[in-house]
Design a protein around this motif. Structure first.
Motif, short mmCIF file in Angstrom:
data_model
loop_
_atom_site.label_atom_id
_atom_site.label_comp_id
_atom_site.label_asym_id
_atom_site.label_seq_id
_atom_site.Cartn_x
_atom_site.Cartn_y
_atom_site.Cartn_z
N CYS A 215 1.02 1.18 1.59
CA CYS A 215 1.79 0.31 0.69
C CYS A 215 2.59 -0.72 1.49
N GLU B 173 5.17 -2.14 -3.49
CA GLU B 173 6.25 -1.17 -3.62
C GLU B 173 5.64 0.22 -3.63
N ASN C 279 6.68 3.23 -4.76
CA ASN C 279 6.71 3.87 -6.08
C ASN C 279 6.15 5.29 -6.03
N ASP C 280 6.53 6.01 -4.97
CA ASP C 280 5.97 7.33 -4.66
C ASP C 280 6.16 8.34 -5.78
N VAL D 181 6.10 8.10 -8.83
CA VAL D 181 5.34 7.90 -10.06
C VAL D 181 3.83 8.02 -9.79
#
Length: 83
Positions: free
Chosen positions: A62, A68, A70-71, A73
């Motif tokens: 990423c 981003e 956004n781990d 999710v």
């Protein structure tokens, strides 16, 4: 991918391990640790042990492509599908 090397063609594992491998020693060690019998309980145990490395590589990729992370999710959703 993390090291910027072209991945092998789909299904070609010949250069992943052994003397021609471009992986680091610690990466080869992880592959050895992830060996599993065909038993479902053993496979799930190995999958669980892969999660930390999956998260680390996910974050690295990423960052490289400017997304981003956004781990909590997307990555957790993928891992939840496995578990």
């Amino acid at each position: 991918m993390e090291a910027g090397l072209q991945p092998n063609t789909f299904g070609d594992w010949a250069r992943l391990q052994g003397t021609r491998s471009k992986l680091e020693t610690w990466q080869l060690k992880l592959l050895e640790e992830w060996f599993s019998s065909p038993e479902p309980s053993e496979i799930m145990k190995v999958m669980t042990s892969m999660f930390p490395e999956f998260r680390r590589v996910h974050a690295c990729l990423c960052h490289k492509v400017g997304l981003e992370e956004n781990d909590d999710v997307l990555a957790e959703k993928v891992l939840g599908m496995v578990n």
